[in-house]
Write a protein that holds these residues in place. Structure first.
Motif, mmCIF file in Angstrom:
data_model
loop_
_atom_site.group_PDB
_atom_site.id
_atom_site.type_symbol
_atom_site.label_atom_id
_atom_site.label_comp_id
_atom_site.label_asym_id
_atom_site.label_seq_id
_atom_site.Cartn_x
_atom_site.Cartn_y
_atom_site.Cartn_z
ATOM 1 N N LEU A 28 23.340 32.373 -5.281
ATOM 2 C CA LEU A 28 21.993 32.089 -5.792
ATOM 3 C C LEU A 28 22.041 31.495 -7.199
ATOM 4 C CD1 LEU A 28 20.002 35.184 -4.500
ATOM 5 C CD2 LEU A 28 20.283 32.932 -3.454
ATOM 6 N N VAL A 29 22.961 31.972 -8.009
ATOM 7 C CA VAL A 29 23.108 31.416 -9.363
ATOM 8 C C VAL A 29 23.513 29.945 -9.268
ATOM 9 C CG1 VAL A 29 24.489 31.508 -11.473
ATOM 10 C CG2 VAL A 29 23.625 33.621 -10.450
ATOM 11 N N ARG A 30 24.427 29.675 -8.346
ATOM 12 C CA ARG A 30 24.890 28.302 -8.157
ATOM 13 C C ARG A 30 23.756 27.411 -7.637
ATOM 14 N NH1 ARG A 30 30.223 25.754 -5.553
ATOM 15 N NH2 ARG A 30 31.240 27.026 -7.112
ATOM 16 N N TYR A 31 22.977 27.947 -6.684
ATOM 17 C CA TYR A 31 21.870 27.159 -6.148
ATOM 18 C C TYR A 31 20.793 26.935 -7.217
ATOM 19 C CZ TYR A 31 18.217 25.199 -3.333
ATOM 20 O OH TYR A 31 17.248 24.333 -2.870
ATOM 21 N N ALA A 32 20.567 27.948 -8.049
ATOM 22 C CA ALA A 32 19.582 27.789 -9.136
ATOM 23 C C ALA A 32 19.980 26.616 -10.024
ATOM 24 C CB ALA A 32 19.478 29.082 -9.947
ATOM 25 N N GLY A 33 21.269 26.569 -10.376
ATOM 26 C CA GLY A 33 21.740 25.500 -11.242
ATOM 27 C C GLY A 33 21.636 24.133 -10.587
ATOM 28 N N ALA A 34 22.004 24.058 -9.325
ATOM 29 C CA ALA A 34 22.014 22.758 -8.636
ATOM 30 C C ALA A 34 20.604 22.257 -8.356
ATOM 31 C CB ALA A 34 22.806 22.872 -7.332
ATOM 32 N N SER A 35 19.677 23.193 -8.113
ATOM 33 C CA SER A 35 18.319 22.785 -7.713
ATOM 34 C C SER A 35 17.360 22.736 -8.886
ATOM 35 C CB SER A 35 17.772 23.767 -6.675
ATOM 36 O OG SER A 35 17.535 25.032 -7.288
ATOM 37 N N GLY A 36 17.724 23.408 -9.984
ATOM 38 C CA GLY A 36 16.812 23.464 -11.127
ATOM 39 C C GLY A 36 15.728 24.518 -10.980
ATOM 40 N N ASP A 37 15.840 25.386 -9.969
ATOM 41 C CA ASP A 37 14.858 26.463 -9.787
ATOM 42 C C ASP A 37 15.424 27.753 -10.376
ATOM 43 O OD1 ASP A 37 13.172 28.493 -9.007
ATOM 44 O OD2 ASP A 37 12.952 27.795 -6.952
ATOM 45 N N PHE A 38 15.003 28.044 -11.605
ATOM 46 C CA PHE A 38 15.540 29.204 -12.329
ATOM 47 C C PHE A 38 14.592 30.397 -12.310
ATOM 48 C CE2 PHE A 38 17.743 25.506 -14.089
ATOM 49 C CZ PHE A 38 19.061 25.913 -13.933
ATOM 50 N N ASN A 39 13.698 30.448 -11.341
ATOM 51 C CA ASN A 39 12.798 31.601 -11.224
ATOM 52 C C ASN A 39 13.650 32.877 -11.200
ATOM 53 O OD1 ASN A 39 11.030 33.625 -10.316
ATOM 54 N ND2 ASN A 39 9.791 32.144 -9.187
ATOM 55 N N PRO A 40 13.364 33.829 -12.132
ATOM 56 C CA PRO A 40 14.222 35.023 -12.232
ATOM 57 C C PRO A 40 14.217 35.927 -11.008
ATOM 58 C CG PRO A 40 12.391 35.107 -13.816
ATOM 59 C CD PRO A 40 12.368 33.739 -13.211
ATOM 60 N N ILE A 41 13.244 35.768 -10.096
ATOM 61 C CA ILE A 41 13.286 36.597 -8.872
ATOM 62 C C ILE A 41 14.536 36.309 -8.048
ATOM 63 C CG2 ILE A 41 10.777 36.871 -8.687
ATOM 64 C CD1 ILE A 41 10.771 34.753 -6.476
ATOM 65 N N HIS A 42 15.236 35.197 -8.374
ATOM 66 C CA HIS A 42 16.437 34.832 -7.619
ATOM 67 C C HIS A 42 17.734 35.257 -8.296
ATOM 68 C CE1 HIS A 42 13.651 32.708 -5.136
ATOM 69 N NE2 HIS A 42 13.374 31.818 -6.050
ATOM 70 N N TRP A 43 17.631 35.921 -9.469
ATOM 71 C CA TRP A 43 18.869 36.369 -10.114
ATOM 72 C C TRP A 43 18.712 37.617 -10.975
ATOM 73 C CZ3 TRP A 43 18.242 36.064 -15.392
ATOM 74 C CH2 TRP A 43 17.308 35.131 -15.878
ATOM 75 N N ASN A 44 17.460 38.020 -11.248
ATOM 76 C CA ASN A 44 17.245 39.148 -12.148
ATOM 77 C C ASN A 44 16.560 40.294 -11.381
ATOM 78 O OD1 ASN A 44 16.144 40.928 -14.058
ATOM 79 N ND2 ASN A 44 15.949 39.314 -15.601
ATOM 80 N N GLU A 45 17.387 41.318 -11.065
ATOM 81 C CA GLU A 45 16.908 42.433 -10.241
ATOM 82 C C GLU A 45 15.719 43.154 -10.882
ATOM 83 O OE1 GLU A 45 20.281 44.347 -8.584
ATOM 84 O OE2 GLU A 45 19.298 46.299 -8.636
ATOM 85 N N LYS A 46 15.818 43.360 -12.195
ATOM 86 C CA LYS A 46 14.758 44.078 -12.906
ATOM 87 C C LYS A 46 13.443 43.320 -12.769
ATOM 88 C CE LYS A 46 13.695 45.594 -17.647
ATOM 89 N NZ LYS A 46 12.923 44.439 -18.158
ATOM 90 N N PHE A 47 13.510 42.018 -12.981
ATOM 91 C CA PHE A 47 12.305 41.193 -12.889
ATOM 92 C C PHE A 47 11.758 41.202 -11.464
ATOM 93 C CE2 PHE A 47 9.888 37.354 -12.188
ATOM 94 C CZ PHE A 47 9.120 37.250 -13.336
ATOM 95 N N ALA A 48 12.662 41.039 -10.474
ATOM 96 C CA ALA A 48 12.234 40.989 -9.072
ATOM 97 C C ALA A 48 11.470 42.258 -8.704
ATOM 98 C CB ALA A 48 13.446 40.800 -8.159
ATOM 99 N N LYS A 49 11.991 43.411 -9.137
ATOM 100 C CA LYS A 49 11.340 44.679 -8.791
ATOM 101 C C LYS A 49 10.013 44.840 -9.528
ATOM 102 C CE LYS A 49 15.404 46.996 -7.071
ATOM 103 N NZ LYS A 49 16.583 47.828 -7.321
ATOM 104 N N GLU A 50 9.947 44.320 -10.747
ATOM 105 C CA GLU A 50 8.693 44.399 -11.506
ATOM 106 C C GLU A 50 7.564 43.641 -10.824
ATOM 107 O OE1 GLU A 50 10.517 45.023 -15.987
ATOM 108 O OE2 GLU A 50 9.527 43.121 -15.502
ATOM 109 N N VAL A 51 7.906 42.572 -10.102
ATOM 110 C CA VAL A 51 6.845 41.820 -9.424
ATOM 111 C C VAL A 51 6.701 42.249 -7.958
ATOM 112 C CG1 VAL A 51 6.946 39.836 -10.998
ATOM 113 C CG2 VAL A 51 8.338 39.817 -8.911
ATOM 114 N N GLY A 52 7.262 43.423 -7.647
ATOM 115 C CA GLY A 52 6.977 44.017 -6.345
ATOM 116 C C GLY A 52 7.921 43.655 -5.221
#
Lengths: 142, 150
Positions: A28-52
């Motif tokens: 996912l980190v690699r795909y974030a870099g290649a696609s330019g989609d750095f939404n933290p729900i794809h790499w930051n567990e704390k953030f993902a859980k905070e948004v449900g």
């Protein structure tokens, strides 16, 4: 376009070779870099859980990119894909371990259309749930 | 709050050209683990009838989504982007995207709906090359989920 599958050789119901794709946090980190989609729900567990969300989830577009490989590996020529659409029905949840998640993709010819094209309906599953709905590709065959 | 229906049909100015590079295509193909040589080997791509290496079918989203930022960040539209999820995605290709393309995107709001407190926005991105030829159209459905307790 030079697809390696001939229109005359397929029927409605012809199954494409199914494939299983692995996805880990590193993917996912690699795909974030290649696609330019750095939404933290794809790499930051704390953030993902905070948004449900239950945990970090894969980019929907990553899953979409994997699913169509069942079609492009079948035809050989990725340029033969003329239409491709999906609905994102469930997230692919990616735990923070060595295994990560898997996406199982199968496909079959659903209709023979004009101009040597066929419609392929894809099914993508992860952890026993359908992660894509209405997943359809129109591809031009030889 | 429901989005303003008068935005339906609104088009945004075309983006500055995005030049598709061979190495960017390679990076994307590697990120999705796809080893099809049409993405990385110009000779293999030519053998399939393409002028240069081509991009995977979903690659163009990296360009159209950036362009859709004009819409989702339009302060007049007022979409709550922090609550947005990707609902549907569809591409119709006139031809594959290939290295050397200089692509512009014109985004249009096709539909705005409100369903059970969710705002649903359909954006169409028309992608053209430097010669003005249509390459691909991308349809993106974004769903802004209702705020809790709303």
């Amino acid at each position: 376009m030079t697809a390696k599958i001939s229109y005359d050789d397929v029927e409605v119901g012809t199954e494409l070779p199914a494939q299983t794709f692995g996805v880990t946090r590193a993917t996912l980190v690699r795909y974030a870099g290649a696609s330019g989609d750095f939404n933290p729900i794809h790499w930051n567990e704390k953030f993902a859980k905070e948004v449900g969300l239950p945990d970090v989830i894969a980019h929907g577009m990553f899953t979409m990119a994997e699913a169509v490989r069942v079609v492009t590996d079948w035809t050989g020529d990725p340029g033969a894909v003329v239409e491709y659409g999906v609905r994102f029905t469930k997230p692919v949840v990616v735990p923070n371990d060595d295994q990560g998640a898997t996406i199982e993709v199968s496909g079959k010819v659903a209709a023979k259309l004009d101009d040597n094209t066929v419609r392929v309906d894809l099914v993508a599953m992860s952890a026993g749930q359908k992660v894509l709905g209405m997943s359809r590709a129109v591809v031009r065959l030889a | 709050m429901a989005l303003d229906q008068s935005f339906v049909g609104r088009s945004y100015p075309p983006t500055e050209p995005y030049e598709v590079g061979r190495e960017k295509i390679r990076e994307f193909a590697e990120a999705v683990g796809d080893t099809n040589p049409a993405y990385t080997d110009p000779e293999a791509a030519k053998a399939l009838g393409h002028a240069d290496v081509i991009a995977p079918p979903t690659f163009v989203f990296t360009i159209t989504f950036k362009a859709a930022g004009q819409v989702v960040q339009d302060p007049q539209l007022g979409l709550d982007y922090s609550r947005v999820v990707h609902g549907d995605q569809k591409f119709v290709h006139r031809r594959p995207v290939r290295a050397g393309d200089r692509l512009t995107v014109t985004s249009t709001i096709e539909a705005i709906k409100s369903l059970a407190g969710n705002d649903i926005l359909d954006i169409r991105g028309e992608v053209h090359d430097e010669a003005g030829e249509h390459v691909v159209t991308a349809w993106t459905k974004l769903v802004s989920r209702a705020a809790e307790g709303a």
